[in-house]
Motif scaffolding. Structure first.
Motif, PDB file in Angstrom:
ATOM      1  N   ILE A 114       0.294  46.623 -66.343  1.00 23.06           N
ATOM      2  CA  ILE A 114       0.932  45.346 -66.675  1.00 23.06           C
ATOM      3  C   ILE A 114       2.047  45.578 -67.705  1.00 23.06           C
ATOM      4  N   PHE A 115       1.764  46.458 -68.687  1.00 24.73           N
ATOM      5  CA  PHE A 115       2.776  46.696 -69.715  1.00 24.73           C
ATOM      6  C   PHE A 115       3.988  47.432 -69.153  1.00 24.73           C
ATOM      7  N   GLU A 116       3.729  48.341 -68.191  1.00 28.28           N
ATOM      8  CA  GLU A 116       4.853  49.011 -67.537  1.00 28.28           C
ATOM      9  C   GLU A 116       5.670  47.989 -66.750  1.00 28.28           C
ATOM     10  N   SER A 117       4.976  47.030 -66.143  1.00 27.39           N
ATOM     11  CA  SER A 117       5.684  45.986 -65.405  1.00 27.39           C
ATOM     12  C   SER A 117       6.566  45.165 -66.341  1.00 27.39           C
ATOM     13  N   PHE A 118       6.035  44.873 -67.533  1.00 24.14           N
ATOM     14  CA  PHE A 118       6.851  44.142 -68.515  1.00 24.14           C
ATOM     15  C   PHE A 118       8.126  44.923 -68.822  1.00 24.14           C
ATOM     16  N   LYS A 119       7.947  46.251 -69.003  1.00 19.61           N
ATOM     17  CA  LYS A 119       9.104  47.102 -69.283  1.00 19.61           C
ATOM     18  C   LYS A 119      10.116  46.995 -68.139  1.00 19.61           C
ATOM     19  N   LEU A 120       9.589  47.089 -66.907  1.00 17.88           N
ATOM     20  CA  LEU A 120      10.463  47.038 -65.739  1.00 17.88           C
ATOM     21  C   LEU A 120      11.188  45.699 -65.656  1.00 17.88           C
ATOM     22  N   LEU A 134     -14.050  34.486 -71.132  1.00 15.67           N
ATOM     23  CA  LEU A 134     -13.035  35.520 -70.924  1.00 15.67           C
ATOM     24  C   LEU A 134     -12.251  35.229 -69.649  1.00 15.67           C
ATOM     25  N   PHE A 135     -12.967  34.781 -68.629  1.00 12.31           N
ATOM     26  CA  PHE A 135     -12.311  34.410 -67.371  1.00 12.31           C
ATOM     27  C   PHE A 135     -11.249  33.344 -67.620  1.00 12.31           C
ATOM     28  N   MET A 136     -11.660  32.303 -68.351  1.00 13.37           N
ATOM     29  CA  MET A 136     -10.730  31.207 -68.651  1.00 13.37           C
ATOM     30  C   MET A 136      -9.536  31.718 -69.447  1.00 13.37           C
ATOM     31  N   HIS A 137      -9.826  32.610 -70.387  1.00 14.04           N
ATOM     32  CA  HIS A 137      -8.769  33.123 -71.256  1.00 14.04           C
ATOM     33  C   HIS A 137      -7.732  33.896 -70.435  1.00 14.04           C
ATOM     34  N   VAL A 138      -8.214  34.791 -69.577  1.00 16.84           N
ATOM     35  CA  VAL A 138      -7.276  35.600 -68.792  1.00 16.84           C
ATOM     36  C   VAL A 138      -6.503  34.718 -67.819  1.00 16.84           C
ATOM     37  N   MET A 139      -7.192  33.748 -67.221  1.00 14.16           N
ATOM     38  CA  MET A 139      -6.504  32.862 -66.282  1.00 14.16           C
ATOM     39  C   MET A 139      -5.431  32.040 -66.989  1.00 14.16           C
ATOM     40  N   GLU A 140      -5.704  31.714 -68.245  1.00 13.70           N
ATOM     41  CA  GLU A 140      -4.727  30.942 -69.014  1.00 13.70           C
ATOM     42  C   GLU A 140      -3.453  31.764 -69.225  1.00 13.70           C
ATOM     43  N   VAL A 141      -3.646  33.056 -69.493  1.00 13.40           N
ATOM     44  CA  VAL A 141      -2.478  33.938 -69.674  1.00 13.40           C
ATOM     45  C   VAL A 141      -1.745  34.087 -68.339  1.00 13.40           C
ATOM     46  N   ARG A 142      -2.542  34.226 -67.267  1.00 14.00           N
ATOM     47  CA  ARG A 142      -1.924  34.364 -65.949  1.00 14.00           C
ATOM     48  C   ARG A 142      -1.091  33.122 -65.619  1.00 14.00           C
ATOM     49  N   LEU A 172      16.961  42.521 -58.224  1.00 11.09           N
ATOM     50  CA  LEU A 172      16.247  41.245 -58.149  1.00 11.09           C
ATOM     51  C   LEU A 172      14.941  41.400 -57.362  1.00 11.09           C
ATOM     52  N   ARG A 173      14.951  42.298 -56.368  1.00  6.67           N
ATOM     53  CA  ARG A 173      13.716  42.540 -55.621  1.00  6.67           C
ATOM     54  C   ARG A 173      12.642  43.149 -56.513  1.00  6.67           C
ATOM     55  N   VAL A 174      13.037  44.109 -57.318  1.00 12.57           N
ATOM     56  CA  VAL A 174      12.075  44.729 -58.245  1.00 12.57           C
ATOM     57  C   VAL A 174      11.548  43.675 -59.218  1.00 12.57           C
ATOM     58  N   LEU A 175      12.445  42.818 -59.673  1.00  9.37           N
ATOM     59  CA  LEU A 175      12.054  41.773 -60.618  1.00  9.37           C
ATOM     60  C   LEU A 175      10.931  40.907 -60.043  1.00  9.37           C
ATOM     61  N   ALA A 176      11.142  40.404 -58.813  1.00 10.66           N
ATOM     62  CA  ALA A 176      10.122  39.547 -58.184  1.00 10.66           C
ATOM     63  C   ALA A 176       8.826  40.317 -57.983  1.00 10.66           C
ATOM     64  N   GLU A 177       8.956  41.574 -57.542  1.00  7.50           N
ATOM     65  CA  GLU A 177       7.776  42.394 -57.264  1.00  7.50           C
ATOM     66  C   GLU A 177       6.935  42.608 -58.525  1.00  7.50           C
ATOM     67  N   GLU A 178       7.603  42.881 -59.637  1.00  9.19           N
ATOM     68  CA  GLU A 178       6.857  43.168 -60.871  1.00  9.19           C
ATOM     69  C   GLU A 178       6.224  41.903 -61.452  1.00  9.19           C
ATOM     70  N   ILE A 179       6.910  40.754 -61.300  1.00 14.91           N
ATOM     71  CA  ILE A 179       6.310  39.504 -61.772  1.00 14.91           C
ATOM     72  C   ILE A 179       5.025  39.247 -60.992  1.00 14.91           C
ATOM     73  N   LYS A 180       5.075  39.478 -59.683  1.00 18.53           N
ATOM     74  CA  LYS A 180       3.877  39.296 -58.857  1.00 18.53           C
ATOM     75  C   LYS A 180       2.786  40.283 -59.253  1.00 18.53           C
ATOM     76  N   ARG A 181       3.200  41.511 -59.579  1.00 17.78           N
ATOM     77  CA  ARG A 181       2.202  42.532 -59.930  1.00 17.78           C
ATOM     78  C   ARG A 181       1.430  42.135 -61.181  1.00 17.78           C
ATOM     79  N   VAL A 182       2.139  41.638 -62.190  1.00 19.12           N
ATOM     80  CA  VAL A 182       1.467  41.227 -63.426  1.00 19.12           C
ATOM     81  C   VAL A 182       0.449  40.139 -63.116  1.00 19.12           C
ATOM     82  N   ALA A 183       0.876  39.123 -62.366  1.00 17.78           N
ATOM     83  CA  ALA A 183      -0.021  38.007 -62.055  1.00 17.78           C
ATOM     84  C   ALA A 183      -1.226  38.489 -61.251  1.00 17.78           C
ATOM     85  N   SER A 184      -0.976  39.387 -60.290  1.00 19.41           N
ATOM     86  CA  SER A 184      -2.062  39.876 -59.444  1.00 19.41           C
ATOM     87  C   SER A 184      -3.080  40.679 -60.254  1.00 19.41           C
ATOM     88  N   HIS A 185      -2.601  41.566 -61.114  1.00 19.41           N
ATOM     89  CA  HIS A 185      -3.516  42.373 -61.927  1.00 19.41           C
ATOM     90  C   HIS A 185      -4.307  41.492 -62.878  1.00 19.41           C
TER      91      HIS A 185
END
Lengths: 323, 361
Positions: free
Chosen positions: B263-269, B125-133, B96-109
């Motif tokens: 980010i994609f590795e984080s998704f895998k994790l 592009l800024f708006m687009h990426v922020m929308e995904v975030r 569960l710790r890894v889970l929280a960490e990786e979710i944060k990593r995706v958002a941060s990147h």
């Protein structure tokens, strides 16, 4: 006396001054709205430019202690005056012939850089290092986009001059005659030889208006608005009005050069038709481009302007020459 | 200083910087000749504060060191405390710790990538990426109840269990976010405007990266293979499969590429965590506090976070000290900004993903 009064009315109310301001503030509101929609935002209300203006006018005028006071104060007035006069020379086909029927391409070409110069003057007078960087960027950019503009104007003048002279060598710089000639023989925007020039003009627009990808002199994230950094209150409002008038001038000039056709004998219909054409030009060359691009670095922008639009305009010039 | 140069103050408050840093630039025309960095505007004395609070309360304090990598701080702090007390955390908590960490990593990147678009003036592009975030923010809010500070870690494990329904929700959301990020990656790798402003700029050669000891995506963007998750695996990382990306370009663009690929590795994790998380308790009991010292390190979105703790038998730590990734990456700015243009200063600063509040705490 009455001539002077008429000129002043044309510069202050129609088509320059109030009318131009109303049209371009409407455009600006629409531009922000459309851009917002393209980014899936709601965007500000259409009257937002007026609200901004009202807010700025109620604010105090601050002048930096180290600034060169007279130049700092005069720069926005200088830019505004230049554009107010220039707007009066823009013909609205079927409605207005241009001040004293003498809208001249060369006069407009000389008046057009005045807002940029005012910005440079104000920026350097503000004694801020950001103003200085903005100054040098504005200067480079201006040098870059004025060359294609001159070529565009020359190719239009030569084409119409040749047409009027029945195929002989000639150049016609009177905007009034250019418009009249096009109304008889068809718009230049549909003339194959002029299509490169039209494209070059569309590319020239974002540069002269300082919007993305050419918002380099006033880049917010790089040099925090550059020359405008020290301006606030009514002086900043004057810069905004100048920019709005300039929008009217460059869009109106585009319509006069390439699509001056009218659709009716009634002047209100023609007026609406003119505004719609300006609007189409703005959405195409400013709003869409702005929302699809980032900002160039100044060297990239310079290289772009001395290659792409210059080559396009040159292409038209040569086509007109050999045809 | 020669007569052709002038001074340009950038910051401490500047639109392109989210946090206060002061750059004293000596500029010649548009070219930066010398950079002096001054920081310390947001010093809050957090290390001293930590010695006046109990070990348990410090979990909350360390989470507030920084917003974008908040989870990494409490995570590493808890690891340090567990090391000093000799607590073995339950299997489920490690996942569960890894889970929280990786979710944060995706958002941060994604956030850093968005800011890059903002700095080059690419608003759409800024708006687009922020929308995904924002979708990642939704995940955080739904699962943990908060958008930034997840408050998921506690000494001995994790505070709240993530049940099966929520795990399924995460997997479902990740399936939605992934194609959107794929699209973003393609834009960043092909858009000529973005490439023109980022490729080949802000160079940090491999030798300099090694000499300055940079960490995280900055090091990996210069071809230095450092990743704490691989080098000294912790939590559930040894049992999970993922790659650590290297780029040889050494420029702003390579760092962005490293982040986007990560980010994609984080998704895998995240997927692996959701599938493999074992059943059981989520927190181990607290143990007697002894006089001892310990340290712990993890890979935060920006690089290695290091915590050192010394206890003296009371419930308050005698010393708590941490070193954040931005501290190591900071010095590299001097190399990256050598003879750069004024236009690129903010862009280069953003490329190390600086976290000023972490560094100055």
């Amino acid at each position: 006396m009455s001539d002077t009064l008429l000129a002043i009315l044309h510069m202050c109310i129609f088509p320059g001054g109030l009318f131009a301001l109303a049209v371009s503030f409407f455009f600006k509101g629409l531009d922000r709205r459309v851009e917002a929609r393209l980014q899936r935002r709601v965007g500000p209300p259409l009257v937002q430019p007026w609200l901004d203006l009202a807010k700025l006018l109620t604010k105090e005028t601050l002048i930096p202690r180290t600034a060169c006071r007279p130049a700092f104060l005069l720069a926005p007035v200088f830019g505004f005056t230049g554009m107010a006069v220039c707007a009066a020379f823009i013909p609205i086909p079927g409605v207005f012939q241009g001040l004293f029927n003498m809208g001249d391409l060369l006069v407009i070409f000389y008046l057009l850089p005045i807002p940029a110069m005012a910005l440079m003057l104000g920026g350097s007078a503000s004694s801020s290092p950001f103003g200085a960087v903005g100054f040098s960027r504005e200067m480079l950019l201006m040098l870059a986009y004025e060359t294609p503009l001159l070529m565009i104007l020359l190719s239009v003048a030569m084409l119409v001059g040749k047409g009027l002279a029945g195929g002989a060598w000639g150049a016609e710089f009177s905007l009034l005659k250019i418009v009249a000639w096009q109304q008889q023989t068809g718009s230049l925007g549909f003339n194959p030889a002029m299509i490169p020039a039209l494209l070059a003009y569309l590319i020239f627009l974002p540069g002269t208006m300082g919007v993305a990808p050419f918002d380099i002199p006033e880049a917010e994230t790089e040099i925090i608005e550059g020359p405008l950094l020290e301006y606030g209150g009514p002086l900043l409002a004057l810069f905004q009005i100048t920019s709005a008038l300039k929008t009217f001038v460059v869009l109106g000039l585009g319509v006069a050069l390439f699509f001056p056709g009218t659709i009716s004998d009634l002047w209100p219909v023609n007026l609406i038709w003119f505004v719609l054409k300006c609007l189409a030009l703005m959405l195409l060359s400013l709003t869409l481009v702005k929302s699809a691009t980032g900002r160039f670095r100044i060297d990239q922008a310079f290289r772009f302007y001395v290659t792409v639009p210059t080559a396009l305009a040159l292409c038209s010039l040569i086509l007109v020459w050999v045809m | 200083m020669s007569s052709g140069t002038f001074t340009m103050p950038l910051g401490p408050v500047h639109v392109a910087l989210e946090e206060p840093v002061y750059f004293h630039l000596t500029v010649e025309g548009e070219t930066v000749r010398r950079v002096e960095l001054t920081s310390g505007h947001v010093h809050r004395g957090m290390e001293a504060m930590a010695t006046q609070r109990s070990l348990i309360k410090n979990t909350t304090l360390t989470e507030r060191v920084c917003s974008l990598c908040s989870n990494s701080h409490s995570f590493t702090y808890c690891m340090a405390v567990e090391n000093v007390l000799g607590i073995d955390i339950p299997e489920r908590a490690r996942y569960l710790r890894v889970l929280a960490e990786e979710i944060k990593r995706v958002a941060s990147h994604l956030f850093n990538t968005a800011i890059q678009a903002h700095i080059i003036g690419f608003k759409s592009l800024f708006m687009h990426v922020m929308e995904v975030r924002e979708m990642m923010q939704d995940i955080k809010e739904t699962v943990y109840g908060n958008r930034m500070n997840l408050a998921s870690n506690c000494i001995g494990g994790v505070k709240c269990d993530v049940d099966n329904e929520l795990l399924q929700y995460i997997v479902k959301m990740i399936a939605k976010v992934e194609p959107a990020v794929e699209e973003i990656r393609e834009i960043y790798e092909t858009n000529s405007m973005v490439l023109g402003r980022t490729k080949g700029l802000g160079l940090l050669p491999r030798e300099d990266a090694v000499r300055l000891g940079v960490v995280g995506p900055v090091a990996r963007g210069s071809g230095v293979p450092v990743d704490v998750r691989k080098d000294s695996p912790y939590a559930a990382y040894p049992e999970l499969e993922f790659k650590s990306f290297l780029e040889e370009g050494c420029c702003i663009h390579s760092r962005t590429k490293v982040r986007l690929n990560e980010i994609f590795e984080s998704f895998k994790l995240i997927r692996q965590c959701c599938e493999r998380v074992p059943q059981g308790a989520v927190v181990a009991p607290m143990r007697q506090i002894r006089t001892a010292e310990a340290c712990a390190r993890t890979e935060a979105p920006r690089g290695e976070v290091f915590y050192y703790i010394r206890t003296n038998g009371t419930d308050m730590p005698a010393r708590l000290k941490w070193r954040v990734p931005s501290y190591m990456n900071w010095e590299a700015l001097g190399v990256m900004m050598r003879d750069c243009k004024v236009a690129d200063v903010a862009l280069i600063t953003n490329s190390i993903d600086p976290c000023v509040s972490c560094t100055e705490r």
